[in-house]
Every structure is written in structure tokens, then in C-alpha cells.
Design a protein around this motif. Structure first.
Motif, mmCIF file in Angstrom:
data_model
loop_
_atom_site.group_PDB
_atom_site.id
_atom_site.type_symbol
_atom_site.label_atom_id
_atom_site.label_comp_id
_atom_site.label_asym_id
_atom_site.label_seq_id
_atom_site.Cartn_x
_atom_site.Cartn_y
_atom_site.Cartn_z
ATOM 1 N N LYS A 139 10.088 14.547 3.208
ATOM 2 C CA LYS A 139 9.275 15.724 3.543
ATOM 3 C C LYS A 139 7.805 15.557 3.188
ATOM 4 C CE LYS A 139 12.973 19.034 3.586
ATOM 5 N NZ LYS A 139 13.800 19.917 2.786
ATOM 6 N N SER A 140 7.513 14.797 2.131
ATOM 7 C CA SER A 140 6.146 14.832 1.617
ATOM 8 C C SER A 140 5.434 13.488 1.587
ATOM 9 C CB SER A 140 6.157 15.394 0.178
ATOM 10 O OG SER A 140 6.821 16.628 0.153
ATOM 11 N N ILE A 141 6.164 12.394 1.766
ATOM 12 C CA ILE A 141 5.527 11.079 1.599
ATOM 13 C C ILE A 141 5.802 10.201 2.818
ATOM 14 C CG2 ILE A 141 5.395 8.994 0.150
ATOM 15 C CD1 ILE A 141 6.491 10.766 -2.163
ATOM 16 N N GLY A 142 4.722 9.647 3.348
ATOM 17 C CA GLY A 142 4.875 8.663 4.417
ATOM 18 C C GLY A 142 4.569 7.289 3.847
ATOM 19 N N ILE A 143 5.337 6.283 4.272
ATOM 20 C CA ILE A 143 5.120 4.938 3.721
ATOM 21 C C ILE A 143 4.818 3.959 4.856
ATOM 22 C CG2 ILE A 143 6.140 3.060 2.363
ATOM 23 C CD1 ILE A 143 7.949 5.192 1.059
ATOM 24 N N ILE A 144 3.720 3.208 4.664
ATOM 25 C CA ILE A 144 3.379 2.152 5.625
ATOM 26 C C ILE A 144 3.584 0.821 4.909
ATOM 27 C CG2 ILE A 144 1.536 1.170 7.052
ATOM 28 C CD1 ILE A 144 0.237 4.041 6.954
ATOM 29 N N PHE A 145 4.319 -0.068 5.564
ATOM 30 C CA PHE A 145 4.699 -1.313 4.905
ATOM 31 C C PHE A 145 3.818 -2.480 5.368
ATOM 32 C CE2 PHE A 145 8.395 1.420 5.262
ATOM 33 C CZ PHE A 145 8.917 1.412 3.981
ATOM 34 N N GLN A 146 3.660 -3.428 4.441
ATOM 35 C CA GLN A 146 2.876 -4.619 4.755
ATOM 36 C C GLN A 146 3.491 -5.371 5.951
ATOM 37 O OE1 GLN A 146 2.347 -7.162 1.332
ATOM 38 N NE2 GLN A 146 1.843 -8.919 2.576
ATOM 39 N N SER A 147 4.820 -5.470 5.972
ATOM 40 C CA SER A 147 5.477 -6.218 7.062
ATOM 41 C C SER A 147 6.027 -5.274 8.129
ATOM 42 C CB SER A 147 6.609 -7.070 6.500
ATOM 43 O OG SER A 147 6.101 -7.924 5.510
ATOM 44 N N PHE A 148 5.439 -4.140 8.248
ATOM 45 C CA PHE A 148 5.721 -3.132 9.297
ATOM 46 C C PHE A 148 7.080 -2.453 9.126
ATOM 47 C CE2 PHE A 148 3.858 -7.007 11.466
ATOM 48 C CZ PHE A 148 2.573 -6.763 11.030
ATOM 49 N N PRO A 173 12.295 9.626 11.447
ATOM 50 C CA PRO A 173 12.189 10.565 10.300
ATOM 51 C C PRO A 173 12.359 12.026 10.719
ATOM 52 C CG PRO A 173 10.360 9.009 10.314
ATOM 53 C CD PRO A 173 11.056 8.854 11.620
ATOM 54 N N LEU A 174 11.955 12.358 11.959
ATOM 55 C CA LEU A 174 12.099 13.741 12.428
ATOM 56 C C LEU A 174 13.572 14.090 12.635
ATOM 57 C CD1 LEU A 174 9.187 13.933 15.023
ATOM 58 C CD2 LEU A 174 9.204 14.703 12.644
ATOM 59 N N ARG A 207 4.295 14.778 9.041
ATOM 60 C CA ARG A 207 3.137 15.486 8.467
ATOM 61 C C ARG A 207 3.216 15.528 6.934
ATOM 62 N NH1 ARG A 207 3.498 20.221 12.963
ATOM 63 N NH2 ARG A 207 2.634 18.996 14.647
ATOM 64 N N PRO A 208 3.302 14.350 6.332
ATOM 65 C CA PRO A 208 3.411 14.304 4.862
ATOM 66 C C PRO A 208 2.057 14.601 4.231
ATOM 67 C CG PRO A 208 3.245 12.089 5.724
ATOM 68 C CD PRO A 208 3.258 12.996 6.908
ATOM 69 N N SER A 209 2.107 15.040 2.979
ATOM 70 C CA SER A 209 0.845 15.287 2.285
ATOM 71 C C SER A 209 0.317 13.996 1.661
ATOM 72 C CB SER A 209 1.044 16.366 1.219
ATOM 73 O OG SER A 209 2.198 16.093 0.477
ATOM 74 N N ALA A 258 -4.229 14.364 5.491
ATOM 75 C CA ALA A 258 -3.258 13.717 4.615
ATOM 76 C C ALA A 258 -3.977 12.827 3.607
ATOM 77 C CB ALA A 258 -2.314 12.876 5.449
ATOM 78 N N THR A 259 -3.377 12.702 2.439
ATOM 79 C CA THR A 259 -3.924 11.830 1.400
ATOM 80 C C THR A 259 -3.451 10.398 1.670
ATOM 81 O OG1 THR A 259 -3.755 13.641 -0.151
ATOM 82 C CG2 THR A 259 -4.006 11.441 -1.104
ATOM 83 N N PHE A 260 -4.370 9.458 1.755
ATOM 84 C CA PHE A 260 -4.015 8.053 1.993
ATOM 85 C C PHE A 260 -4.323 7.248 0.729
ATOM 86 C CE2 PHE A 260 -3.032 6.906 6.416
ATOM 87 C CZ PHE A 260 -3.141 8.144 7.030
ATOM 88 N N ILE A 261 -3.317 6.535 0.246
ATOM 89 C CA ILE A 261 -3.548 5.626 -0.880
ATOM 90 C C ILE A 261 -2.965 4.280 -0.483
ATOM 91 C CG2 ILE A 261 -3.103 5.184 -3.319
ATOM 92 C CD1 ILE A 261 -2.647 8.211 -3.622
ATOM 93 N N PHE A 262 -3.799 3.254 -0.507
ATOM 94 C CA PHE A 262 -3.272 1.953 -0.124
ATOM 95 C C PHE A 262 -3.866 0.835 -0.945
ATOM 96 C CE2 PHE A 262 -6.988 0.742 2.339
ATOM 97 C CZ PHE A 262 -7.524 1.964 2.755
#
Lengths: 229, 416
Positions: free
Chosen positions: A88-97, A112-113, A164-166, A198-202
Motif C-alpha cells: 500500500k505504501s512502498i514502491g520498490i525499483i530494482f537494480q536488475s529490473f 500490484p493493483l 500510488r505509494p508514498s 511521492a518520496t523517492f530515495i535511491f
């Protein structure tokens, strides 16, 4: 003590056991991140970037200390509760997709939907919108192995954002891409940071990319060297 | 969500074609094996049932009340008075083809040189011939090996079991003397001609049996028109239970003067053989199910090993552990279902082809003749085989699926 920040690390440590040796990955981290940030975490290999991101994403649990997400401690959440939080709140983008190879581009973003039981019409609207936003509106029916690295990462970004994660966590999202594609991916993330709030941290090694972020956390040997001002 | 999980499961199964093909063929072969083995045993049971019914007992037997308990000790005390009256009363019961009278007795048979004991069966020659001509897969239930069968109107002739004929050294056309006790306890004898030598499916029966027209028997035993057993021959065996209920009601309404047994009550050899081979088939089923389970479990385990990062990814995205279990259960079930369907097709085709040629079989234990087996799987075997395959799919994938759901996400994501 109140925990009003979006994400807050309080005296967080994490060790890994390699054979008989205990390797400290993070040492006594105290950190507060505000909502809407576009932040990079930098540091040499082994500095603890991935561990920090895994803890933020609820993929791992700290050895010591406590992590608060929107004021809620995630320390005692079960695996299912953590899965729900990520969904619900976190989206994850991976290095190897890390796309699901048997699903099409559209189905990967839709996945995810479906976990959230979103109705079909809304699913179609959200997926189509995001695929358009990342420039893949003509690739709906392609399988991941029919796409280039940059295209796959754009699918990964769309999948991370579709709920739509935060918070969106990305562990070296541009590491497997050429410099031109990497910059365009960060550009897309930056744009979505503004548009979707959205907050992006990478994490990244690339100084060209670091320059594009609003805030930077520097790590060395599991400790924070510098925090965003 | 389940639709997408099915989609992922189906496509994942198809993705690694070589591995899936190996498992698929294991399931297919297992299912087909259950069908073929089941069809073989079913035909064997059918042939044994037919031999028992048409070669010996008929479908239902009725006796005077008390015969089943005390008839062995005092057979003449439990006779039925008039067959014609009995026949006119009960032959119209639905699904009854005909009723025929029988009298069983024992005595001594001699050709002058050699003497032996026999068990005689007084019969209605025409009806008994009609019943025993039913083919049981190795020819008629009662086969004449030399000479002729009894004809209507025959008097003082018999047919004799092959074993008994060999034992006392007689052939068709020769004469023998039968000695037995009459109803009053005195001894009576008759000289009869051997019309033919017969062979049933059971050697033990042929070693001591003779068949003799019922009129000759009644004269020999001095019992007038009385008979001992009314044998009901049905249109087929499926009507036995319903007919038994009708007859029980009818007999009860007649003052309870008759009692009945079905062929199953009398067919001890049939029952013990079916029990034995059913157990063997059960064990075969278990072995096949184990092979299928191990095949699918191996396939799913390999799949999980190869797709560890994919599992880590879907869990990182927010898939709950129980949804991961369902995902891999579905893969096992899909392999089981598809393998099961293919196995049914292979089983049907194999059964048809084998049945065209037949499988030459030696005589069963205690049997007299070789026979030709066919594969006739009943509908229930298809259900059983298909259920075995799909259940095996679910059971086999359960443990690997649970293991997958317990993976630590950060470790799973590190796998290449």
C-alpha cells in the motif's frame, strides 16, 4: 517521544554473519526523512546503502533500534503486515529490473493493483497513464525479454508507482543502464516525484545522478557521514 | 488475483518446456497406467463374475424357508412343491429373464470298474443351456469338450465334469450308474448315458460335478415334482439388488415361505479373488501416485530454485506468503490436471487398442482354461485416475510452495 517524521531511524544497527564472522552493516543510524523528498544515498561498495534501503522498504528487520514509518513502528509487524505495508505504501525499483518474465509489460505494472483488488476499469486507467508517463504506451503487450534495459527499468518504475505509494525505494536503479538512459530514468523519477508527490530515495554510485537529486545521504562503513541539511 | 496467479502459473509451466515435458509425461504415464491397470482388473472381475453367475449360481437363488440354515443337514425337508406355480408367480418380476429349478444332491458314480463320488445338479436342460452359453471371455460359461449338451426331453442321460470323467475313466457315449439316497432314506440307483463332458471355469467344480435332467433327478430321489432351488437369471447383474428387494417383499407377503441369496452371497471364490486383486490394485495406485508426486515435487522444487529472485520480487512488491503458496500450488495442480487429461486420452486409446487384440492369460488359480483379457476401464476409474493426478499435483507442490513462501526476501533478491 513522538515520531512525526515520514521515515525515522532511531539507533538502528544491522549485522550480518558471514561464516564465523559478524560483519556490521549499519552502526547506530539515526535518520529522519520528510515526505516528498527526492534523495540519493551514496557511498562506496559495502558502505551499507542496500541494507539501509532494505530496512526502509520493510524487506529486512533491524538488529537493534527502531524504524518508524509515518509514525508507526514496523518492529513488531508480521510478514503479512509488512507485505501489506509494502503493497500500500512502498514502491520498490530494482537494480536488475526484476520484472515477472511470463507477464507482459501491462500485466507486470497491473500486478500490484491486482494484489490490492482494484477494479478493472481503474486498473486500466492507472496502468495506461503510467506506461504513457514512462514512454511505453506502445509496448503494452511485450514481454520483458523483448525490451531493452532502459525500457525494462521504466516498466519497473511504472510498477513501483502504480499503487500510488508514498515512498519509492530504488537500489541503484541506473546501475545496469548506459549513462544516457540512466539520466533519462532519473529524469522520469524526478518528474514523477513532482507529479505524483511521492518520496523517492535511491542509492547510486553515479555523481552525475547525485547532482540531480535534492538531498544526499553519505554513508561510509555503515555510518552516516553527512545528512541532508 | 486468482486469475493472474493462474496466468502466471500456466505461463511459468509452459516457459520451461523441457522440464515441464518430463513431469507432464510422468503424470500422463501414471494416469494412463491407473486407467489401464484398472481396466484390466475390471475386466477380470467382470469375467469372473460372469463365470460365477452364468456358469454356476445364476443371479439370485430362492429356497424354501430354513434351507439356508439347515438344508445341508436335511435337504429333503426344505423343498419347494411345484415349480410351475412358483414360476408363474415370480417370472413377471421386472428384469427377470427366466427362472429355472435345480436340485443338488450327492452320491456315488460307477462305470463298473471305477467308482467315485459326485455332486449332482438336476437341471432344466433348456434354460440351463441358455444361461451357461453366456460367453465369459474364454468361451461359454459351461463348455462341452466332447459329446453333446443335454436336450429337452432327455431322460437318463447326464453330462459330467471333465475332472470327474478323467478320474473314473469315462467318455461321452458310455454308461455309468448313479447311486444316491432318496427322500425316505433308502438307496436308489439309475443307469445313465454320458451325453457329454463339460468344463466350467473352476477345476474344483469339474472334479466332482454332473448335470442331469431334473425329471430324472426327481425320479431318482423319489420326490415327485418338488425342487430345491429356484434360480433367477436376470437381464443383467445391475438389477440384482432392486430385484432382491422386490422378491423379499413378495415373499414376505406370501407368508415368508421362501428365502433368497444373491450370487455374491454364494460366490466365495469370486469374492476372495476380487478382494485380493482390489488390494493389489490399491497398492499399484499408491505406487503410481508416489511416482507422480515425486515427479511434480521435483519439478516444482527446481522451478522454485530457478525462480528464487522472482519469488523475492513478488514478495517485495507486497504478495503475501499465503499468496506465494497458492501460486506454486497452482503450478503443481496445472501440471497434474494437464497430465491427467492427457493420461486419460492415452489410457482410453491404449485400452481400445489392447482390447482389439486381447491379452492371452493363463488359467486363474484353480481355473481350467486360459482366457483372453481386455481393458475395460469403468467410468469411476477415469475419475479416480484424474483425481489421483490432480491431487498429486496439489500435494506434491505443497511443501515446495510453503518453502518458497518462507524465503527471506533480501536473500531471495540476491539470487541470480
Amino acid at each position: 517521544m513522538s515520531h512525526n517524521h515520514f521515515i525515522e531511524f532511531c539507533n538502528v544497527s544491522k549485522d550480518y554473519q558471514l561464516g564465523d564472522v559478524i560483519v556490521p552493516a549499519l552502526k547506530n543510524i539515526n535518520l529522519a526523512i520528510k515526505k516528498g523528498a527526492f534523495m540519493s544515498i551514496v557511498g562506496p561498495s559495502g558502505s551499507g546503502k542496500t541494507t539501509l534501503l532494505n530496512l526502509m522498504a520493510g524487506l529486512d528487520v533491524p538488529g537493534k533500534g527502531e524504524i518508524f514509518f509515518n509514525g508507526l513502528s514496523i518492529k513488531n509487524l508480521s510478514r503479512s503486515q509488512l507485505a501489506n505495508l509494502r503493497l500500500k505504501s512502498i514502491g520498490i525499483i530494482f537494480q536488475s529490473f526484476n520484472l515477472i518474465p511470463v507477464l507482459t509489460v501491462y500485466e507486470n505494472v497491473e500486478y500490484p493493483l491486482l494484489l490490492q483488488n482494484i477494479p478493472k476499469t481503474e486498473r486500466r486507467q492507472r496502468v495506461t497513464h503510467l506506461l504513457e508517463a514512462v514512454g511505453l504506451d506502445s509496448r503494452h503487450h511485450h514481454k520483458p525479454d523483448e525490451l531493452s534495459g532502459g525500457q525494462r527499468q521504466r516498466v519497473g518504475i511504472a510498477r513501483a508507482l502504480v499503487t500510488r505509494p508514498s515512498l519509492i525505494i530504488a537500489d541503484e536503479p541506473s546501475a545496469n543502464l548506459d549513462s544516457h538512459t540512466a539520466l533519462s530514468i532519473i529524469d522520469i523519477m524526478h518528474r514523477l516525484n513532482k507529479e505524483e508527490e511521492a518520496t523517492f530515495i535511491f542509492s547510486t554510485h553515479d555523481n552525475n545522478i547525485v547532482r540531480l537529486t535534492d538531498e544526499v545521504i553519505r554513508l561510509k562503513d555503515g555510518e552516516i557521514c553527512s545528512l541532508p541539511s | 488475483m486468482l486469475v493472474t496467479q493462474l496466468k502466471i502459473a500456466y505461463r511459468s509451466v509452459l516457459r520451461n518446456r523441457r522440464k515441464t515435458a518430463v513431469t507432464f509425461f510422468a503424470v500422463c504415464f501414471g494416469t494412463a497406467s491407473i486407467i489401464v491397470a484398472g481396466g484390466f482388473f475390471d475386466y477380470m472381475f467382470y469375467a469372473l463374475h460372469a463365470a460365477t453367475v452364468y456358469g454356476q449360481h445364476g443371479h439370485i437363488q430362492a429356497y424354501a424357508h430354513g434351507f439356508m440354515e439347515k438344508g445341508v443337514v436335511s435337504p429333503f425337508s426344505y423343498m419347494i412343491e411345484d415349480f410351475n406355480e412358483f414360476n408363474s408367480r415370480y417370472s413377471k418380476v421386472p428384469h427377470v429373464r427366466f427362472i429355472m429349478p435345480r436340485i443338488q444332491f450327492s452320491g456315488i458314480i460307477s462305470n463298473g470298474d471305477t467308482t467315485g463320488s459326485f455332486v449332482g445338479l438336476g437341471i432344466d436342460t433348456n434354460k440351463e443351456r441358455e444361461m451357461s452359453s453366456f460367453s465369459i471371455g474364454s468361451g461359454p460359461a459351461i463348455r462341452i469338450t466332447s459329446g453333446n449338451y443335454l436336450k429337452k426331453g432327455d431322460k437318463n442321460v447326464i453330462i459330467i465334469g471333465k475332472g470327474l470323467a478323467d478320474a473314473i475313466g469315462v467318455k461321452a457315449g458310455e454308461r455309468v450308474t448313479l447311486l444316491t439316497n432318496t427322500e425316505s432314506g433308502s438307496i436308489n440307483g439309475v443307469t445313465v448315458e454320458i451325453a457329454g463332458i463339460f468344463e466350467s471355469f473352476q477345476k474344483e467344480f469339474d472334479d466332482r460335478a454332473i448335470q442331469i435332467p431334473i425329471e430324472t433327478t426327481q425320479n431318482l430321489l423319489r420326490i415327485g415334482n418338488k425342487f430345491q432351488t429356484a434360480v433367477f437369471v436376470m437381464e443383467d447383474s445391475s438389477h440384482v439388488d432392486s430385484t432382491v428387494n422386490i422378491l423379499k417383499d413378495a415373499f414376505a407377503g406370501n407368508g415368508g415361505q421362501y428365502e433368497i441369496r444373491t450370487w455374491k452371497d454364494l460366490a466365495l471364490f469370486h469374492n476372495s479373488t476380487v478382494a485380493l486383486f482390489s488390494r493389489i490394485f490399491f497398492v499399484i495406485n499408491i505406487v503410481i501416485a508416489l511416482v507422480v508426486v515425486l515427479g511434480i515435487a521435483n519439478s516444482i522444487s527446481m522451478s522454485i530454485f530457478e525462480r528464487t529472485r522472482e519469488i523475492g520480487t513478488v514478495m517485495a512488491i507486497g504478495t503475501k506468503p499465503n499468496q506465494v503458496v497458492i501460486q506454486y500450488l497452482l503450478e503443481g495442480i496445472i501440471i497434474g490436471l494437464f497430465g491427467g487429461v492427457a493420461g486419460i486420452l492415452v489410457g482410453v486409446i491404449t485400452a481400445k487398442i489392447v482390447s482389439i487384440f486381447g491379452i492371452p492369460m493363463p488359467p486363474p488359480p484353480g481355473g481350467t482354461r486360459p482366457w483372453v483379457a481386455k481393458i475395460t476401464p469403468p467410468f469411476l476409474i477415469y475419475i479416480r485416475a484424474f483425481a489421483t493426478a490432480s491431487l498429486a499435483g496439489a500435494i506434491a507442490s505443497l511443501y515446495p510452495a510453503i518453502r518458497a513462501s518462507r524465503l527471506r526476501i533480501v536473500h531471495a533478491l540476491k539470487q541470480t
